[in-house]
Design a protein around this motif. Structure first.
Motif, PDB file in Angstrom:
ATOM      1  N   SER A 213      -7.575  -8.496 -23.112  1.00 35.25           N
ATOM      2  CA  SER A 213      -7.155  -8.609 -24.510  1.00 35.25           C
ATOM      3  C   SER A 213      -6.308  -9.850 -24.733  1.00 35.25           C
ATOM      4  O   SER A 213      -6.485 -10.579 -25.721  1.00 35.25           O
ATOM      5  CB  SER A 213      -6.377  -7.356 -24.933  1.00 35.25           C
TER       6      SER A 213
ATOM      7  N   THR B 268      -7.456 -13.001 -27.015  1.00 32.00           N
ATOM      8  CA  THR B 268      -6.629 -13.402 -28.158  1.00 32.00           C
ATOM      9  C   THR B 268      -6.237 -14.863 -28.053  1.00 32.00           C
ATOM     10  O   THR B 268      -6.294 -15.618 -29.037  1.00 32.00           O
ATOM     11  CB  THR B 268      -5.368 -12.529 -28.235  1.00 32.00           C
TER      12      THR B 268
ATOM     13  N   VAL C  83      -3.390  -3.810 -27.482  1.00 30.66           N
ATOM     14  CA  VAL C  83      -4.478  -3.579 -26.539  1.00 30.66           C
ATOM     15  C   VAL C  83      -5.159  -2.237 -26.788  1.00 30.66           C
ATOM     16  O   VAL C  83      -6.394  -2.127 -26.767  1.00 30.66           O
ATOM     17  CB  VAL C  83      -3.950  -3.654 -25.090  1.00 30.66           C
TER      18      VAL C  83
ATOM     19  N   GLN D  37      -6.258  -2.366 -31.039  1.00 31.25           N
ATOM     20  CA  GLN D  37      -6.998  -3.532 -31.527  1.00 31.25           C
ATOM     21  C   GLN D  37      -6.907  -3.671 -33.057  1.00 31.25           C
ATOM     22  O   GLN D  37      -7.910  -3.927 -33.727  1.00 31.25           O
ATOM     23  CB  GLN D  37      -8.467  -3.440 -31.095  1.00 31.25           C
ATOM     24  N   ASP D  38      -5.713  -3.465 -33.600  1.00 29.38           N
ATOM     25  CA  ASP D  38      -5.534  -3.636 -35.038  1.00 29.38           C
ATOM     26  C   ASP D  38      -4.132  -4.177 -35.305  1.00 29.38           C
ATOM     27  O   ASP D  38      -3.369  -4.469 -34.383  1.00 29.38           O
ATOM     28  CB  ASP D  38      -5.768  -2.319 -35.788  1.00 29.38           C
TER      29      ASP D  38
END
Length: 342
Positions: free
Chosen positions: A103, A107, A265, A268-269
C-alpha cells in the motif's frame, strides 16, 4: 540558606571524591540498583493508599498484604487474558506487513506519477513485500530473544521474587524512613531543608502517580477510538500509545502514525484515516484541557526536552533504575535553581 556555597578545602575535596566513587559503584551495580529503585518506586506510589487504610483502622501490615494480593490477582488476570490476546495481535500485525509495504509503495508511486516524477518502485515492492512478513516475524523473535536474555541476565527469577519482599518492607517502614531522614537533615542543616524536601515530594508524587493514571486513561481512550474505527490491532496500539505517553508526545506520535497507516491499508479510503485523525485530536484535547490538569495538577515544571533528556541519560547510565531516579534528581535540581535565581 545558600546551598551552592562550597569552599575548596581538603574536606570538601574528599566529599567530592566520595560522591564520584559512589557514582562509579552505582554504575557497576546498576542491576541491583534497578531492583531496589523499582521496589522503592512501587512503595512510594502505594504509600498514600496504605496510609488511607490506616485511617480506617486497618493495621499497616494487613493493608500492605491486601494491596499485594489485589495486585497479584490483577497481574494473573493480565497474564491469562490480556497477554495471549496481545500475542495474537502482534502476529496479526506481523502478517499485515506485506500489505502495508504494498500500500505504501503504491501510494508513493501514484503520488510520484501525479507530480510527473518518473520513479519505479515496483522492483522494491516485489523484493520487499514477500519477505516483509518473514522479516517482521524474525525481528519480533530476535527482539523477544534479546529481551529474554536481558531479563535473564539483569533480573533473574530470584531477583524478581525479591521485589515484592522489598516493597513490603519499604511500605512497612516508609513513615519511619521519612522521619529519620528529616531528623538527620534538620540536625545537619537549618529548617529550610524540610521545606525543600516537602515541596519536592509534593511535586514528585503528583507527577508520578498522576502521570501513570493519565497514561492508563489515554491507553483506554486510544483503544476505544481504534475499536470504534475498526482498526486492528486496536488493543496493542492503544496500550503502547498509553505507556509511551509517559514521555511527552511520544505516545501520541507513534500511536497516531501507526493508526493512520493501518487505517489507510485496511480500508483504502479517506473516511477511516479521517476518523483516526478526529479521534486522536479529541483525545489530545481532552487530555490537555481536562485529564492532565485535573489529575496531575502541578507537574515537575520541566520542559519536555528536559524530561526526555533526563530519562535517556538516566537509562543510559544506570538502566531502569537510572530512569526512575533521573526525574526526581531533575525535579530537585529545578527546585534548587528556582530558589537560587528567584
Amino acid at each position: 540558606m545558600s546551598i551552592f556555597k562550597l569552599d575548596m578545602n581538603y574536606k570538601n575535596l574528599l566529599v567530592i571524591a566520595g560522591v564520584a566513587l559512589v557514582l562509579l559503584l552505582m554504575y557497576r551495580i546498576q542491576s541491583i540498583i534497578s531492583i531496589f529503585a523499582v521496589s522503592f518506586f512501587i512503595a512510594y506510589l502505594l504509600d498514600p493508599a496504605i496510609d488511607k487504610l490506616e485511617t480506617w483502622k486497618i493495621p499497616r501490615a494487613a493493608g500492605i498484604l491486601i494491596f499485594m494480593v489485589l495486585l497479584t490477582i490483577i497481574l494473573v488476570c493480565a497474564m491469562l487474558y490480556v497477554v495471549p490476546y496481545l500475542y495474537y495481535e502482534i502476529n496479526y500485525l506481523a502478517n499485515m506487513v506485506p500489505d502495508i509495504v504494498n500500500s505504501v509503495t503504491n501510494t508513493a508511486q501514484n503520488f510520484a506519477e501525479r507530480m510527473n516524477i518518473y520513479v519505479s518502485l515496483e522492483g522494491i515492492k516485489n523484493q520487499l513485500a514477500p519477505k516483509a512478513g518473514a522479516i517482521a516475524k524474525q525481528t519480533l523473535a530476535a527482539a523477544l530473544g534479546i529481551l529474554s536474555s536481558a531479563s535473564t541476565a539483569v533480573s533473574s527469577i530470584v531477583n524478581i521474587a525479591i521485589i515484592p519482599i522489598l516493597v513490603f518492607y519499604f511500605l512497612k517502614d516508609f513513615d519511619r524512613i521519612n522521619t529519620k531522614i528529616f531528623d538527620a537533615l534538620n540536625r545537619k542543616y537549618d529548617n529550610d531543608i524540610k521545606r525543600y524536601i516537602t515541596e519536592f515530594d509534593k511535586i514528585l508524587s503528583a507527577y508520578f502517580r498522576g502521570q501513570l493514571i493519565v497514561a492508563a486513561i489515554l491507553g483506554v481512550l486510544y483503544t476505544i477510538i481504534l475499536l470504534v474505527v475498526g482498526i486492528k490491532p486496536a488493543v496493542l496500539i492503544g496500550i503502547v500509545s498509553g505507556v509511551l505517553s509517559v514521555v511527552p508526545y511520544l505516545g501520541f506520535i507513534i500511536g497516531f502514525a501507526a493508526s493512520l497507516i493501518l487505517a489507510f491499508v485496511q480500508f483504502q479510503d479517506i473516511l477511516h484515516p479521517l476518523m483516526v485523525f478526529i479521534g486522536f485530536a479529541v483525545v489530545q484535547a481532552i487530555e490537555g484541557n481536562l485529564i492532565t490538569p485535573k489529575i496531575v495538577g502541578e507537574s515537575l515544571g520541566l520542559h519536555p526536552t528536559a524530561v526526555i533528556f533526563a530519562l535517556l541519560a538516566g537509562g543510559s547510565l544506570f538502566g531502569i533504575g537510572g530512569m526512575i531516579i533521573a526525574l526526581p534528581v531533575a525535579a530537585f535540581i529545578k527546585i534548587l535553581l528556582s530558589e537560587q535565581f528567584a
